[in-house]
Design a protein around this motif. Structure first.
Motif, PDB file in Angstrom:
ATOM      1  N   PRO A 435       0.833  -1.209   0.000  1.00 52.06           N
ATOM      2  CA  PRO A 435       0.000   0.000   0.000  1.00 52.06           C
ATOM      3  C   PRO A 435       0.864   1.254   0.000  1.00 52.06           C
ATOM      4  N   LEU A 436       0.329   2.320  -0.553  1.00 54.57           N
ATOM      5  CA  LEU A 436       1.078   3.576  -0.609  1.00 54.57           C
ATOM      6  C   LEU A 436       0.124   4.763  -0.566  1.00 54.57           C
ATOM      7  N   VAL A 437       0.720   5.899  -0.254  1.00 54.19           N
ATOM      8  CA  VAL A 437       0.044   7.197  -0.378  1.00 54.19           C
ATOM      9  C   VAL A 437       0.763   7.954  -1.483  1.00 54.19           C
ATOM     10  N   TRP A 438      -0.010   8.506  -2.423  1.00 51.54           N
ATOM     11  CA  TRP A 438       0.580   9.332  -3.472  1.00 51.54           C
ATOM     12  C   TRP A 438       0.105  10.770  -3.295  1.00 51.54           C
ATOM     13  N   SER A 439       0.867  11.696  -3.847  1.00 57.48           N
ATOM     14  CA  SER A 439       0.528  13.105  -3.646  1.00 57.48           C
ATOM     15  C   SER A 439       1.261  13.982  -4.642  1.00 57.48           C
ATOM     16  N   ARG A 440       0.820  15.230  -4.696  1.00 55.62           N
ATOM     17  CA  ARG A 440       1.482  16.242  -5.516  1.00 55.62           C
ATOM     18  C   ARG A 440       1.144  17.622  -4.975  1.00 55.62           C
ATOM     19  N   TYR A 442       1.331  21.682  -5.914  1.00 59.48           N
ATOM     20  CA  TYR A 442       1.425  22.496  -7.127  1.00 59.48           C
ATOM     21  C   TYR A 442       0.838  23.881  -6.860  1.00 59.48           C
ATOM     22  N   VAL A 443       1.001  24.763  -7.836  1.00 65.82           N
ATOM     23  CA  VAL A 443       0.527  26.142  -7.724  1.00 65.82           C
ATOM     24  C   VAL A 443      -0.629  26.357  -8.697  1.00 65.82           C
ATOM     25  N   ARG A 444      -1.719  26.889  -8.174  1.00 62.56           N
ATOM     26  CA  ARG A 444      -2.860  27.274  -8.995  1.00 62.56           C
ATOM     27  C   ARG A 444      -3.434  28.579  -8.436  1.00 62.56           C
ATOM     28  N   SER A 445      -3.672  29.523  -9.327  1.00 62.23           N
ATOM     29  CA  SER A 445      -4.276  30.805  -8.935  1.00 62.23           C
ATOM     30  C   SER A 445      -3.526  31.472  -7.794  1.00 62.23           C
ATOM     31  N   GLY A 446      -2.212  31.372  -7.835  1.00 63.82           N
ATOM     32  CA  GLY A 446      -1.388  32.046  -6.842  1.00 63.82           C
ATOM     33  C   GLY A 446      -1.397  31.425  -5.464  1.00 63.82           C
ATOM     34  N   ARG A 447      -1.896  30.178  -5.342  1.00 64.53           N
ATOM     35  CA  ARG A 447      -1.946  29.493  -4.058  1.00 64.53           C
ATOM     36  C   ARG A 447      -1.334  28.104  -4.192  1.00 64.53           C
ATOM     37  N   LEU A 448      -0.864  27.589  -3.060  1.00 59.43           N
ATOM     38  CA  LEU A 448      -0.384  26.211  -3.030  1.00 59.43           C
ATOM     39  C   LEU A 448      -1.552  25.251  -2.884  1.00 59.43           C
ATOM     40  N   HIS A 449      -1.513  24.188  -3.666  1.00 61.19           N
ATOM     41  CA  HIS A 449      -2.512  23.126  -3.611  1.00 61.19           C
ATOM     42  C   HIS A 449      -1.800  21.797  -3.422  1.00 61.19           C
ATOM     43  N   ALA A 450      -2.521  20.823  -2.882  1.00 57.30           N
ATOM     44  CA  ALA A 450      -1.983  19.471  -2.757  1.00 57.30           C
ATOM     45  C   ALA A 450      -3.079  18.465  -3.078  1.00 57.30           C
ATOM     46  N   ASP A 451      -2.786  17.544  -3.984  1.00 54.40           N
ATOM     47  CA  ASP A 451      -3.656  16.407  -4.270  1.00 54.40           C
ATOM     48  C   ASP A 451      -3.083  15.189  -3.555  1.00 54.40           C
ATOM     49  N   LEU A 452      -3.943  14.400  -2.904  1.00 57.58           N
ATOM     50  CA  LEU A 452      -3.508  13.200  -2.201  1.00 57.58           C
ATOM     51  C   LEU A 452      -4.456  12.054  -2.510  1.00 57.58           C
ATOM     52  N   GLY A 453      -3.896  10.850  -2.555  1.00 57.19           N
ATOM     53  CA  GLY A 453      -4.711   9.674  -2.787  1.00 57.19           C
ATOM     54  C   GLY A 453      -4.031   8.423  -2.270  1.00 57.19           C
ATOM     55  N   LEU A 454      -4.773   7.327  -2.336  1.00 58.52           N
ATOM     56  CA  LEU A 454      -4.268   6.020  -1.928  1.00 58.52           C
ATOM     57  C   LEU A 454      -3.979   5.171  -3.164  1.00 58.52           C
ATOM     58  N   GLY A 455      -3.103   4.213  -2.998  1.00 56.30           N
ATOM     59  CA  GLY A 455      -2.785   3.315  -4.092  1.00 56.30           C
ATOM     60  C   GLY A 455      -2.051   2.100  -3.591  1.00 56.30           C
ATOM     61  N   GLU A 456      -1.531   1.343  -4.545  1.00 59.49           N
ATOM     62  CA  GLU A 456      -0.804   0.129  -4.200  1.00 59.49           C
ATOM     63  C   GLU A 456       0.201  -0.169  -5.292  1.00 59.49           C
ATOM     64  N   ALA A 457       1.429  -0.398  -4.890  1.00 59.59           N
ATOM     65  CA  ALA A 457       2.407  -0.944  -5.813  1.00 59.59           C
ATOM     66  C   ALA A 457       2.138  -2.434  -5.936  1.00 59.59           C
ATOM     67  N   PRO A 506       2.450   0.067   5.843  1.00 55.58           N
ATOM     68  CA  PRO A 506       2.367  -1.388   6.027  1.00 55.58           C
ATOM     69  C   PRO A 506       0.998  -1.990   5.730  1.00 55.58           C
ATOM     70  N   SER A 507      -0.040  -1.168   5.669  1.00 53.08           N
ATOM     71  CA  SER A 507      -1.385  -1.649   5.369  1.00 53.08           C
ATOM     72  C   SER A 507      -2.194  -0.499   4.806  1.00 53.08           C
ATOM     73  N   ARG A 508      -3.362  -0.840   4.253  1.00 53.29           N
ATOM     74  CA  ARG A 508      -4.211   0.244   3.745  1.00 53.29           C
ATOM     75  C   ARG A 508      -4.686   1.128   4.890  1.00 53.29           C
ATOM     76  N   ASP A 509      -5.009   0.528   6.039  1.00 57.86           N
ATOM     77  CA  ASP A 509      -5.445   1.326   7.179  1.00 57.86           C
ATOM     78  C   ASP A 509      -4.354   2.294   7.618  1.00 57.86           C
ATOM     79  N   ALA A 510      -3.110   1.817   7.636  1.00 58.13           N
ATOM     80  CA  ALA A 510      -1.993   2.693   8.013  1.00 58.13           C
ATOM     81  C   ALA A 510      -1.791   3.779   6.961  1.00 58.13           C
TER      82      ALA A 510
END
Length: 536
Positions: A435-440, A442-457, A506-510
Motif C-alpha cells: 500500500p502507498l500514499v501518493w501526492s502532488r 502544485y501552484v494554482r491561482s497564486g496558491r499552493l494546492h496538494a492532491d492526495l490519494g491512496l494506491g498500491e504498488a 504497512p497496510s491500507r489502514d496505516a
C-alpha cells in the motif's frame, strides 16, 4: 473570442522539444508519426492544420529547441488562432510558455499514449506550467488518435474550444472529518514546522524549463520553509575535495550490501567504475554542503550545466532518499552527518516535490513508519489483469528501501547517452508490492494546492515487468502502481505535474491514517487540499 470562430476550421501546430540536440534527433521519428496521426484526426473533423515551424535540415528535427525560437515562432501565429501543442517527447516547457502566455486563441495540449519517450511526462509538465501561470488550455491524449475517448473530446474542442473531463474523483478535504488523534497530530506537526523552520537546499533553480517546479518564497515561507540558494559549481568544486579513499569507502559499502554495478570499459556508451566513483563523490559532497548550510532537504538540477562536467546525479539522489546509506563524515570532526536518516532529495529541483518529500518524512516519522519517499515520473501505463496499472519511473532517485531486496535487489546501469553524455549510473530496481500514499504539491491561482490519494504498488509477472521496462527506459527504477478510485483519464485530467510523490505504508489502514495526518498538516499550513479517489 467571438462565437464565429467555431466550429474551428484551422489550427496551428507547435512542438516543444528538448534543449539537447541528440535527444531531439533521436526522438523526432516518434514525434513525426504522432503529428501525422493527429493531423488526420483533425482533418476528418474539417480542421486544416498548419505547422507553425518547419524541419531544420541542419539539426535534423522539427522541434522548438529554445525559448528564443519559441518566441519567434509564436510571433508569426495570429493571436486569436487556435493552437495545438503536440508532444511525443520530453519537452522544455519554457520554450513555449512566453508564446502561450500572450496567446488569446484556444489552446490544446496533446500527447501520444506511449512509454517510448516521455511524451506524457512532457505534457503533464506543460499542463502544470500553464495552470501555474493561469493560462486557459485544454488537454488530450490517445494511443492511435482514433479511439472514442479522444475523438469525442477532440470534436468538443473543435466545436467549442474547450474539452470537458471527468473530475468527479476529486473532493475538498475537510479536517473535521478526520479522527481526533490524527487531526491533532497533523495540526501539531504544522505548528512545529512553523516554529522550527526548515531549509530547502536548491542547487540551481529551474531545471529543464520546469516552470511549474519553481515555487516563490512568498508561498513557501508561510509554511516555515525557506530556500538556501546554492550553486552546482560549488557542488562540483566540493566533489574535487572528496578523496579517492572516501569514494571507494562508499562504493565498498554498497558492494557489501549486494548492489550490482553494470560496469564496462567504454565511457561513451557504458558505465565505468570511474563514473560510479565520481557519482559517489557527488553524494558525499552534497551531504557535506547540506550539513554546512543546515539544509533539511536538497535538490540537484544536473540538467543543464552539471551534465557537461560530471556523471549523472541519480545514484547520489537515490542514496540521499534512503535512511540506510553509506556514512558521510564531517572532514574536520569525523562526525557522521545526518546519521540514520534520509536527507530528502527532490529530483530536478522540483520544489513541489521538495515540500511534499520533507513533509512526508515528518508525518511518517511521527507515525513510526519507514519514512523514505521519492518522486517518480507519471510515465505511462496499460491494463493488466483487469485493472489499469501505471508505470511510475524516475531516472534513479528512488531509494533502495522501496525495492524488493533493498540494495541487494538494486543495480546501477549507464544512463542513456542521448541525455547523459558524461555517463553515470542509475539506482535501478523494481518497487516492492504494498500500500502507498501518493501526492502532488502544485501552484494554482497564486496558491499552493496538494492532491492526495491512496494506491498500491503491485507485483506483476516477471515477463510483464521486463516488457514494461523495454517499452520505457530499462535503466531506470520502476513502480507498477494501481491508484485507488482514480481512472487513467481522471488522473491525467487532474494531475498538475510530471512528477508524483509516493511513500509506502504497512497496510491500507496505516496508509489512510498517514494520508489523514498529512492532509491535516497541509491544511493547517494553509495549503488547499484535494482528496482524489479517497472514499468520503
Amino acid at each position: 473570442m467571438t462565437t464565429s470562430l467555431f466550429p474551428l476550421t484551422e489550427a496551428y501546430l507547435v512542438a516543444s522539444g528538448d534543449m539537447r540536440l541528440a535527444a531531439n534527433q533521436q526522438c523526432w521519428p516518434a514525434q513525426a508519426q504522432m503529428e501525422a496521426q493527429l493531423t488526420r484526426a483533425l482533418s476528418a473533423l474539417g480542421v486544416q492544420v498548419t505547422r507553425a515551424h518547419g524541419l531544420d535540415p541542419r539539426e535534423q528535427h522539427g522541434f522548438i529547441s529554445s525559448q528564443r525560437m519559441g518566441m519567434d515562432v509564436f510571433r508569426r501565429i495570429p493571436k486569436d488562432a487556435p493552437v495545438i501543442v503536440a508532444e511525443a517527447v520530453w519537452q522544455y516547457s519554457h520554450h513555449v510558455l512566453a508564446g502561450l502566455r500572450a496567446h488569446r486563441g484556444p489552446v490544446l495540449t496533446v500527447a501520444n499514449w506511449s512509454g517510448q519517450w516521455p511524451g506524457l511526462v512532457g505534457l503533464l509538465n506543460l499542463n502544470g506550467s500553464l495552470t501555474k501561470m493561469n493560462a486557459e488550455y485544454s488537454t488530450l491524449w490517445s494511443e492511435d488518435f482514433q479511439d472514442e475517448f479522444f475523438v469525442t473530446r477532440l470534436t468538443e474542442w473543435v466545436q467549442t474550444g474547450r474539452v470537458t473531463h471527468d473530475r468527479s474523483h476529486v473532493r475538498s478535504f475537510d479536517a473535521q472529518r478526520v479522527p481526533d488523534a490524527q487531526r491533532a497530530l497533523g495540526t501539531r506537526l504544522a505548528a512545529d514546522l512553523r516554529e522550527r523552520q526548515a531549509i530547502l537546499g536548491i542547487f540551481d533553480e529551474g531545471c529543464m524549463g520546469m516552470y511549474n517546479a519553481v515555487i516563490d518564497d512568498e508561498l513557501l515561507n508561510p509554511l516555515g520553509l525557506y530556500k538556501e540558494r546554492l550553486s552546482q559549481s560549488a557542488l562540483y568544486a566540493a566533489m574535487q575535495q572528496v578523496t579517492d579513499e572516501e569514494a571507494q569507502e562508499a562504493l565498498d559499502w554498497l558492494l557489501g550490501r549486494g548492489m550490482h554495478f553494470a560496469w564496462g570499459e567504454d565511457p561513451a556508451s557504458e558505465l565505468t567504475r570511474g563514473q560510479t566513483l565520481d557519482q559517489l563523490r557527488m553524494y558525499v559532497a552534497a551531504v557535506r554542503i547540506a550539513a554546512q548550510f543546515g539544509c533539511d532537504a536538497v535538490g540537484i538540477q544536473y540538467q543543464q550545466g552539471l551534465k557537461d562536467l560530471a556523471p549523472a546525479s541519480d545514484l547520489a539522489e537515490g542514496l540521499l532518499n534512503n535512511p540506510e546509506r553509506p556514512p558521510v563524515r564531517d572532514p574536520r570532526t569525523g562526525e557522521v552527518l545526518y546519521g540514520g536518516r534520509a536527507l530528502p532529495h527532490f529530483n530536478e529541483v522540483d520544489e513541489g516535490a521538495a515540500v511534499d518529500g520533507l513533509l512526508t518524512q515528518e508525518v511518517w516519522t511521527a507515525l513510526g513508519l519507514e519514512p523514505s519517499n521519492t518522486l517518480h515520473d507519471l510515465r505511462w501505463g496499460e491494463q493488466h489483469g483487469g485493472q489499469f496499472v501505471w508505470v511510475f519511473m524516475i531516472s534513479g532517485a528512488a531509494p533502495a528501501s522501496h525495492f524488493a531486496g533493498g540494495y541487494a535487489g538494486a543495480s546501477s546501469e549507464r544512463q542513456p547517452p542521448m541525455f547523459f553524455a558524461q555517463g553515470g549510473g542509475t539506482l535501478k530496481g523494481e518497487s516492492r508490492p504494498g500500500p502507498l500514499v501518493w501526492s502532488r504539491v502544485y501552484v494554482r491561482s497564486g496558491r499552493l494546492h496538494a492532491d492526495l490519494g491512496l494506491g498500491e504498488a503491485v507485483a506483476l509477472p516477471e515477463a510483464e515487468v521486463q516488457r514494461r521496462w523495454a517499452l520505457t527506459t530499462p535503466q531506470w527504477p520502476i513502480m507498477n502502481a494501481v491508484l485507488e478510485g482514480v481512472g487513467r483519464d481522471q488522473m491525467m485530467a487532474q494531475h498538475q505535474a510530471n512528477h508524483i510523490q509516493v511513500a509506502y505504508a504497512p497496510s491500507r489502514d496505516a496508509a489512510l491514517e498517514a494520508l489523514n495526518v498529512k492532509a491535516t498538516l497541509f491544511d493547517a499550513l494553509g495549503v488547499d487540499v484535494h482528496l482524489c479517489g479517497v472514499p468520503a
